[in-house]
Each structure stands twice: as structure tokens, then as C-alpha cells.
Design an enzyme around this catalytic site. Structure first.
Site, PDB file in Angstrom:
ATOM      1  CG  ASN A 129      -8.340   1.362  -0.021  1.00 26.44           C
ATOM      2  OD1 ASN A 129      -8.232   2.407  -0.657  1.00 26.44           O
ATOM      3  ND2 ASN A 129      -7.927   0.196  -0.499  1.00 26.44           N
TER       4      ASN A 129
ATOM      5  CD1 TRP B   8     -13.727   8.817 -15.562  1.00 32.46           C
ATOM      6  CD2 TRP B   8     -12.463  10.015 -14.159  1.00 32.46           C
ATOM      7  NE1 TRP B   8     -12.749   9.441 -16.309  1.00 32.46           N
ATOM      8  CE2 TRP B   8     -11.967  10.178 -15.469  1.00 32.46           C
ATOM      9  CE3 TRP B   8     -11.828  10.671 -13.108  1.00 32.46           C
ATOM     10  CZ2 TRP B   8     -10.863  10.979 -15.760  1.00 32.46           C
ATOM     11  CZ3 TRP B   8     -10.727  11.480 -13.392  1.00 32.46           C
ATOM     12  CH2 TRP B   8     -10.259  11.625 -14.709  1.00 32.46           C
TER      13      TRP B   8
ATOM     14  CD1 TRP C 191     -17.226   9.730 -19.638  1.00 31.07           C
ATOM     15  CD2 TRP C 191     -17.951   8.195 -18.185  1.00 31.07           C
ATOM     16  NE1 TRP C 191     -16.172   8.881 -19.374  1.00 31.07           N
ATOM     17  CE2 TRP C 191     -16.588   7.936 -18.483  1.00 31.07           C
ATOM     18  CE3 TRP C 191     -18.611   7.340 -17.295  1.00 31.07           C
ATOM     19  CZ2 TRP C 191     -15.884   6.869 -17.920  1.00 31.07           C
ATOM     20  CZ3 TRP C 191     -17.909   6.291 -16.742  1.00 31.07           C
ATOM     21  CH2 TRP C 191     -16.580   6.050 -17.051  1.00 31.07           C
TER      22      TRP C 191
ATOM     23  CD1 TRP D 195      -1.105  -0.802  -4.030  1.00 32.13           C
ATOM     24  CD2 TRP D 195      -1.483   0.295  -5.951  1.00 32.13           C
ATOM     25  NE1 TRP D 195      -1.580  -1.708  -4.952  1.00 32.13           N
ATOM     26  CE2 TRP D 195      -1.825  -1.063  -6.127  1.00 32.13           C
ATOM     27  CE3 TRP D 195      -1.635   1.171  -7.023  1.00 32.13           C
ATOM     28  CZ2 TRP D 195      -2.312  -1.561  -7.335  1.00 32.13           C
ATOM     29  CZ3 TRP D 195      -2.113   0.681  -8.234  1.00 32.13           C
ATOM     30  CH2 TRP D 195      -2.450  -0.673  -8.380  1.00 32.13           C
TER      31      TRP D 195
ATOM     32  CD1 TRP E 158     -12.027   8.992  -6.939  1.00 42.88           C
ATOM     33  CD2 TRP E 158     -13.775   8.266  -8.120  1.00 42.88           C
ATOM     34  NE1 TRP E 158     -13.130   9.057  -6.126  1.00 42.88           N
ATOM     35  CE2 TRP E 158     -14.227   8.626  -6.828  1.00 42.88           C
ATOM     36  CE3 TRP E 158     -14.695   7.773  -9.038  1.00 42.88           C
ATOM     37  CZ2 TRP E 158     -15.553   8.506  -6.434  1.00 42.88           C
ATOM     38  CZ3 TRP E 158     -16.029   7.662  -8.660  1.00 42.88           C
ATOM     39  CH2 TRP E 158     -16.445   8.014  -7.377  1.00 42.88           C
TER      40      TRP E 158
ATOM     41  CD  GLU F 245      -2.907  -1.050   0.036  1.00 45.36           C
ATOM     42  OE1 GLU F 245      -3.242   0.072  -0.410  1.00 45.36           O
ATOM     43  OE2 GLU F 245      -3.302  -2.114  -0.461  1.00 45.36           O
TER      44      GLU F 245
END
Length: 541
Positions: A410, A428, A375, A345, A451, A342
Site C-alpha cells: 500500500n 493520473w 497533464w 477507508w 490515485w 483501513e
């Protein structure tokens, strides 16, 4: 002459007698700590070597933060941290001045004036990687160079800086797993340095007050910060997306959950390593357990060093090695290694932002994929999502938790983001912005990366056909409905077995259903059908 310029000129006159001694300036940004602060350690060492005075400054930039959609809880966290930082700097014989400069443009003018009027010849700061911040620093570099003032920046936000982890042809990794393998190998064969800032040996009291909107005592800094938070809160309450949020309650919840300061951050890190990291791989996905580190809010504003996090985790691995002897394999400890991943990331998304700065301008990493999607911009559907009124329990509970506390687990970030972008096919960018407006730990790189992962438009993103079912996710990760009923108390009478089934939910809440009298909406979309529509949208040429 402006009030700021006049105040600075008066201050310069007071300091004329000390012009023979060099004077340096530490500019704090998202690095609100003393321990392992790269720029602070470097400028303290240089000041002592050169027998220089050293001052520190932080600019509150509320108008700039409004354009960046900074959440109220994050601004409040910064405001609560600054007096603590000022106190810790006093132990190093450094005075912190906090000044309000509405925008980054104002920061450039104010800092240039400070340098000129206080005979400052060197400014140090840590790098920031977002677009407006980079443009500000580039402009300031040119401005200071006109008067031969050094502006030196250090990499500090990441464990390994951008452009240090690349493929064999020196390009950015497009997928996380090979990035992580090289990142991990580089750290294992290298030597991470923790930076310690020494006290300044010859630093007399320096007054850097540059305007009526600044402070350099702990009490004055507290007052200035409280005033800034109050004004920011008043501004936000005029916006539609805050009409249904009790901002007083939200701030109160955040203050209780996240006490300010690097000492608290370090204590939480130690406690997490001691109590929870050995169960992290499994318990991290259960939102009712509070078993994650809850360090992201501190990392975001720089109250905690990411290098310290990595070193503490690897130390825990080493202790397991000593306890287990020859039978130990660090690769077998999924819990500690999962948490280290993590941290990787976090680095990865900052490296991606450095590689593709257009992401800050609302561009998708996979532009062609993003461009072909039709969208939706249904404002009513978006309002139902953000207010937690979709009729999908896990999504609604997660959103109501976010709105009440400024934090979201998360896994629930992935579930809610995928529901918005796949089940509702809403752009998004709307969700990305809303999260930034509410999250106490919101930072652009990680938020944008998450996202776009969920929307299947980002680097190493989820394949478009893998769409999370929010009902089965609730069944797997909140089997007893503890989290659901905490945030959706109206669902307390309904058994978890019904809450985890869309068909049963629809039947139970229907006109003649067993729970028809409960004030909770029927799911606004049918997940199975919405999934098919989303897949068709992504498959089209």
C-alpha cells in the site's frame, strides 16, 4: 431460435411438473462466499419459509471485464474461487450454475430467460456501486417487473452502507477523519449482524443449464473457468502493456500467494489478528516484512466479509481490555485501530462513489483542480514507469513487483502514484487504469480514491505541496535495501546508503562512477526540480 433460448425451453419442459412449487434464484456477483452473505442468507430464509426451490447463478463476463480493465490475476482468482463456492453451496442443498455471458447486456437477457423458463418469481443479489453495474441492475429490474418477478438487492460490500454516514445536513463527508469518527461511533453503539444462510429444506436437484456455455457440476465449472482464464490471457497478450509481462509467471505467483476460497480467507484473517495486528501500525509500512493482512484480494471478490474483519478486530481490542483491566484505553492501541481505519477507508471510497457516480466516467472529484493542470501524456515516460525503468529504485522495485505478482504494498502504491503524477506530471487516469490492469485486488472505488489522493484531485487528497521523495521513502521504510534488491537484483553490489540518495546514485552510475558498469538507468528526472515544477503547476490560476 438461439441455442440459449432452445436449451432453456427444453429445460423448462423438463421442469413443468414442478411449477406448483415456488422457485427463487440467488445471483452471485462480488460476494463469492456463503458465510455472512446478506443476500444469500435472506433468500435462503425466504425459500424455507415459502417452501420454495432455490438455485444460484454466476455469470462470467469476460468482454465486460476487458472494458473494465480487470487484471488477469483477479479473473483467475474468481475462476479458482467458483468451484469452491459451488462445493460449499452443495452443503446447503443449492446448485450453482456458472454461465458465460460476454457482457452485462447478455446477462440481462440470460437471466430474464432463466426466470421465465424456470418459473422463477424472485431474484436476490447484493448491491454493486459502479456505473455499468447500476445501469445493468436498473434495466434488469424493469425487465423482470414486466412479468412480476421480484429483484431484491441488499447492501453487503460495506460494513456500513452508502448514505448511512452523513453530516448533520445529510450530505456526504468531504474529509475522511470526521467520516471515520462518525463511522466508528455508529458501529460502537449499534449491532452488526452476521448473516447465516440455512440449508434449503425442500430443494430437489434443479438443472439450470441454459446454454452450451454453462456448467453446474464442480468439474464442469472448473473446466469452464479454466477455459475463460486461458482465453482472457490470450486476449491480454495482444496488448502492448503486457508485452513485457510473463503472464504465466504472474498467474503462478498469484496462485501461490492467494489460495482461493473463503476458508482460506477466514484462516488468513484469524492468523493476521493472532500474529501481526499488534505490530501493524509500524510494520505495515515496511514492504519487505509482509506484515499487512493481505486480505484485500479476498475482500475485492467477496470471498471474505468486511463485517467479519471488523468484528474480529474489535474482539482483539476487547481481549486486550480484559488483559489490561482498568489501565486499558482502546484509543491507545494504534495497531488495531489503524487496521480498523483501513476498513473505514474502504467504506469511505465506496460512499464517495455512490455520492459522485461521475467518478466512474474518468472525472476528478476536484474538477477545477484537475482541469487547470497541464497533464503530460508522454508515452515513453509512462512506459519507463510501468516497466520499472525510471532509475528511481523504490519506484522501479514496486512496479516490477506489481508486474510479476499482481500485488503492490500500500505505501508503495502511494509512492509510485505520486511519482507518476507529480514528478512526471502524467495524467493520473493513465496510472489508475494500469493498476486496475495488474492488481489482483483492484476495485474501482479504492483504486480511484487512492490515485486521486496522490494526484491531489480527490476527496481528502494529499495537499499538492506534500510530494513524497522516493529516495527518502526508501531510506525510511527499506533502510537496508532488502525490498529494493529483491526486485532489482542488478543493484545488489550498491550499498543501501547510495541507493537512498539521488545525488549519490547519479554519481555512482555516471560514466566514471564506481558502478558505471551496472545495467541500471540514471534517474530520469531530478526530484527536487520536478517537485518545484509540480507545485508551480498546481499553484497557477
Amino acid at each position: 431460435m438461439s441455442k440459449t433460448a432452445a436449451a432453456i425451453e427444453n429445460n423448462a419442459n423438463n421442469n413443468d411438473g414442478n411449477n406448483h412449487q415456488p422457485h427463487y434464484l440467488m445471483w452471485f456477483r462480488r460476494d463469492l462466499r456463503v458465510h455472512d452473505n446478506t443476500a444469500l442468507a435472506a433468500i435462503c430464509e425466504r425459500a424455507n419459509t415459502d417452501n420454495a426451490k432455490l438455485s444460484a447463478v454466476f455469470f462470467l463476463t469476460p468482454e465486460q471485464w476487458q472494458t473494465h480493465d480487470m487484471s488477469l490475476t483477479q479473473l483467475d482468482h474468481i475462476a479458482r474461487t467458483l468451484p469452491i463456492l459451488a462445493q460449499k453451496l452443495q452443503a446447503l442443498n443449492i446448485t450453482l450454475t456458472v454461465q458465460i455471458c460476454p457482457s452485462f447486456t447478455d446477462c440481462i437477457a440470460a437471466l430474464s430467460a432463466l426466470c421465465e423458463s424456470n418459473n422463477i418469481s424472485c431474484v436476490m443479489a447484493n448491491h454493486e456501486y459502479e456505473g455499468n453495474e447500476i445501469a445493468r441492475d436498473e434495466q434488469l429490474t424493469k425487465q423482470l417487473a414486466k412479468t412480476d418477478i421480484e429483484f431484491i438487492r441488499w447492501h453487503d460490500q460495506c460494513i456500513l452502507p452508502p448514505q448511512t454516514i452523513t453530516t448533520n445536513d445529510n450530505s456526504m463527508y468531504q474529509v475522511f477523519t470526521p467520516f471515520y469518527k462518525k463511522w466508528r461511533h455508529t458501529l460502537e453503539v449499534g449491532d452488526i449482524q452476521i448473516h447465516t444462510a440455512p440449508a434449503i429444506t425442500n430443494n430437489e436437484q434443479i438443472n439450470l443449464i441454459s446454454s452450451e456455455f454453462s456448467a453446474n457440476t464442480i468439474q464442469a465449472i472448473e473446466a469452464l473457468c479454466k477455459e475463460t482464464v486461458h482465453d482472457y490471457q490470450q486476449y491480454l497478450q495482444t496488448h502492448e502493456c503486457y508485452q513485457y509481462i510473463d503472464t504465466d509467471k504472474q498467474i503462478s505467483q498469484a496462485r501461490t500467494a492467494y489460495p482461493a476460497g473463503e476458508a482460506e480467507a477466514c484462516h488468513r484473517l484469524t492468523q493476521f489478528i493472532s500474529d501481526d495486528i499488534n505490530h501493524y501500525d509500524v510494520s505495515r509500512d515496511v514492504p519487505s516484512l509482509h506484515a499487512t493482512s493481505h486480505l484485500s484480494a479476498y475482500l475485492t471478490i467477496g470471498a471474505l466479509s468486511p463485517r467479519l474483519c471488523y468484528l474480529q478486530a474489535t474482539k482483539a481490542l476487547g481481549e486486550l481490555h480484559r488483559n489490561d483491566g482498568d489501565n486499558f484505553d482502546s484509543g491507545d492501541n494504534n495497531d488495531i485501530n489503524r487496521w480498523i481505519s483501513e476498513l473505514a477507508w474502504r467504506d469511505f471510497y465506496r460512499h464517495v462513489l455512490d455520492y459522485k457516480p461521475e467518478l466512474i466516467r474518468h472525472q476528478a472529484y476536484k474538477h477545477e483542480t484537475d482541469k487547470k493542470i497541464n497533464w503530460s501524456y508522454d508515452e515513453d515516460a509512462f512506459a519507463a514507469w510501468r516497466e520499472g525503468k525510471t532509475g528511481v529504485p523504490l519506484v522501479d522495485a514496486a512496479m516490477r513487483c506489481l508486474n510479476a505478482t499482481g500485488f503492490m504494498h500500500n505505501r508503495l502504491r502511494m509512492v509510485t502514484a505520486m511519482f507518476l503524477t507529480k514528478d512526471l506530471l502524467i495524467d493520473w487516469r493513465w496510472g489508475e487504469r494500469y493498476f486496475m490492469q495488474q492488481l489482483i485486488d483492484g476495485d474501482f472505488a479504492s483504486n480511484n480514491g487512492g490515485w486521486q489522493w496522490s494526484a491531489s484531485t480527490g476527496t481528502d487528497s494529499a495537499p499538492y505541496f506534500r510530494i513524497m521523495n522516493p529516495f527518502s521513502q526508501a531510506k525510511t521504510h527499506d533502510s537496508d535495501g532488502i525490498f529494493l534488491k529483491t526486485w532489482l537484483p542488478e543493484l545488489e553490489p550498491i550499498p543501501a546508503s547510495i541507493l537512498h540518495s539521488e545525488d549519490k546514485m547519479r554519481k555512482a552510475l555516471s560514466k566514471n562512477g564506481a558502478f558505471a558498469d551496472i545495467d541500471y538507468p540514471i534517474p530520469m528526472v531530478e526530484h527536487k526540480l520536478a517537485r518545484q515544477l509540480a507545485i508551480a503547476e498546481f499553484k497557477k490560476e
